[in-house]
Scaffold this motif. Sequence first.
Motif, PDB file in Angstrom:
ATOM      1  N   GLY A   1       2.988  11.079 -13.957  1.00  0.00           N
ATOM      2  CA  GLY A   1       1.707  10.574 -14.462  1.00  0.00           C
ATOM      3  C   GLY A   1       1.608   9.064 -14.369  1.00  0.00           C
ATOM      4  O   GLY A   1       0.580   8.519 -13.964  1.00  0.00           O
ATOM      5  N   ILE A   2       2.695   8.389 -14.719  1.00  0.00           N
ATOM      6  CA  ILE A   2       2.708   6.925 -14.636  1.00  0.00           C
ATOM      7  C   ILE A   2       2.534   6.489 -13.183  1.00  0.00           C
ATOM      8  O   ILE A   2       1.749   5.594 -12.870  1.00  0.00           O
ATOM      9  N   ARG A   3       3.259   7.127 -12.261  1.00  0.00           N
ATOM     10  CA  ARG A   3       3.165   6.781 -10.846  1.00  0.00           C
ATOM     11  C   ARG A   3       1.754   7.000 -10.315  1.00  0.00           C
ATOM     12  O   ARG A   3       1.221   6.186  -9.571  1.00  0.00           O
ATOM     13  N   ARG A   4       1.113   8.097 -10.732  1.00  0.00           N
ATOM     14  CA  ARG A   4      -0.271   8.371 -10.291  1.00  0.00           C
ATOM     15  C   ARG A   4      -1.227   7.284 -10.752  1.00  0.00           C
ATOM     16  O   ARG A   4      -2.077   6.829  -9.997  1.00  0.00           O
ATOM     17  N   ARG A   5      -1.094   6.888 -12.018  1.00  0.00           N
ATOM     18  CA  ARG A   5      -1.993   5.858 -12.549  1.00  0.00           C
ATOM     19  C   ARG A   5      -1.776   4.527 -11.835  1.00  0.00           C
ATOM     20  O   ARG A   5      -2.728   3.834 -11.491  1.00  0.00           O
ATOM     21  N   ILE A   6      -0.515   4.178 -11.607  1.00  0.00           N
ATOM     22  CA  ILE A   6      -0.226   2.920 -10.907  1.00  0.00           C
ATOM     23  C   ILE A   6      -0.773   2.974  -9.484  1.00  0.00           C
ATOM     24  O   ILE A   6      -1.350   2.003  -8.989  1.00  0.00           O
ATOM     25  N   ASP A   7      -0.608   4.109  -8.811  1.00  0.00           N
ATOM     26  CA  ASP A   7      -1.121   4.242  -7.444  1.00  0.00           C
ATOM     27  C   ASP A   7      -2.637   4.131  -7.383  1.00  0.00           C
ATOM     28  O   ASP A   7      -3.186   3.621  -6.415  1.00  0.00           O
ATOM     29  N   ARG A   8      -3.336   4.596  -8.416  1.00  0.00           N
ATOM     30  CA  ARG A   8      -4.800   4.460  -8.438  1.00  0.00           C
ATOM     31  C   ARG A   8      -5.202   3.001  -8.638  1.00  0.00           C
ATOM     32  O   ARG A   8      -6.163   2.531  -8.041  1.00  0.00           O
ATOM     33  N   LEU A   9      -4.472   2.310  -9.519  1.00  0.00           N
ATOM     34  CA  LEU A   9      -4.795   0.908  -9.780  1.00  0.00           C
ATOM     35  C   LEU A   9      -4.399   0.016  -8.615  1.00  0.00           C
ATOM     36  O   LEU A   9      -5.130  -0.902  -8.248  1.00  0.00           O
ATOM     37  N   LEU A  10      -3.230   0.262  -8.055  1.00  0.00           N
ATOM     38  CA  LEU A  10      -2.684  -0.588  -7.006  1.00  0.00           C
ATOM     39  C   LEU A  10      -2.220   0.284  -5.843  1.00  0.00           C
ATOM     40  O   LEU A  10      -1.041   0.590  -5.717  1.00  0.00           O
ATOM     41  N   PRO A  11      -3.153   0.693  -4.959  1.00  0.00           N
ATOM     42  CA  PRO A  11      -2.802   1.617  -3.896  1.00  0.00           C
ATOM     43  C   PRO A  11      -1.897   1.021  -2.814  1.00  0.00           C
ATOM     44  O   PRO A  11      -1.247   1.750  -2.088  1.00  0.00           O
ATOM     45  N   ARG A  12      -1.841  -0.285  -2.717  1.00  0.00           N
ATOM     46  CA  ARG A  12      -1.023  -0.912  -1.679  1.00  0.00           C
ATOM     47  C   ARG A  12       0.357  -1.259  -2.252  1.00  0.00           C
ATOM     48  O   ARG A  12       0.461  -1.836  -3.321  1.00  0.00           O
ATOM     49  N   HIS A  13       1.405  -0.894  -1.530  1.00  0.00           N
ATOM     50  CA  HIS A  13       2.762  -1.206  -1.981  1.00  0.00           C
ATOM     51  C   HIS A  13       3.448  -2.020  -0.906  1.00  0.00           C
ATOM     52  O   HIS A  13       3.407  -1.631   0.252  1.00  0.00           O
ATOM     53  N   PRO A  14       4.092  -3.119  -1.162  1.00  0.00           N
ATOM     54  CA  PRO A  14       4.132  -3.760  -2.466  1.00  0.00           C
ATOM     55  C   PRO A  14       2.804  -4.445  -2.775  1.00  0.00           C
ATOM     56  O   PRO A  14       2.082  -4.843  -1.868  1.00  0.00           O
ATOM     57  N   ALA A  15       2.497  -4.570  -4.029  1.00  0.00           N
ATOM     58  CA  ALA A  15       1.241  -5.179  -4.469  1.00  0.00           C
ATOM     59  C   ALA A  15       1.405  -6.701  -4.553  1.00  0.00           C
ATOM     60  O   ALA A  15       2.495  -7.207  -4.797  1.00  0.00           O
ATOM     61  N   ILE A  16       0.305  -7.405  -4.354  1.00  0.00           N
ATOM     62  CA  ILE A  16       0.299  -8.860  -4.471  1.00  0.00           C
ATOM     63  C   ILE A  16      -0.460  -9.225  -5.740  1.00  0.00           C
ATOM     64  O   ILE A  16      -1.646  -8.933  -5.862  1.00  0.00           O
TER      65      ILE A  16
END
Length: 86
Positions: A16-31
Amino acid sequence: MSHATACRASTLNEVGIRRRIDRLLPRHPAIWMPVDDSLLSGPNGGLQNLRTTISSACEANVDAILGFRGAFLHCEEILRDTAYVR
């Protein structure tokens, strides 16, 4: 709660945490661009003109801008079309 149940709950929580982070910041690594130094140490360097700094960050398409509420209220018109989490 059994150990197996606790492990499953922990795994689901991580998913669940990973899903929420991916929605907020879809690009990895994030800037991420922090703009909160001026409150902690006073204006110096590039943070003297907060409007210019935040405008440049928006134009550069950073994934997130980190700062204090007052800084964002001060630059409200610049951030009008930018997504944010309150």
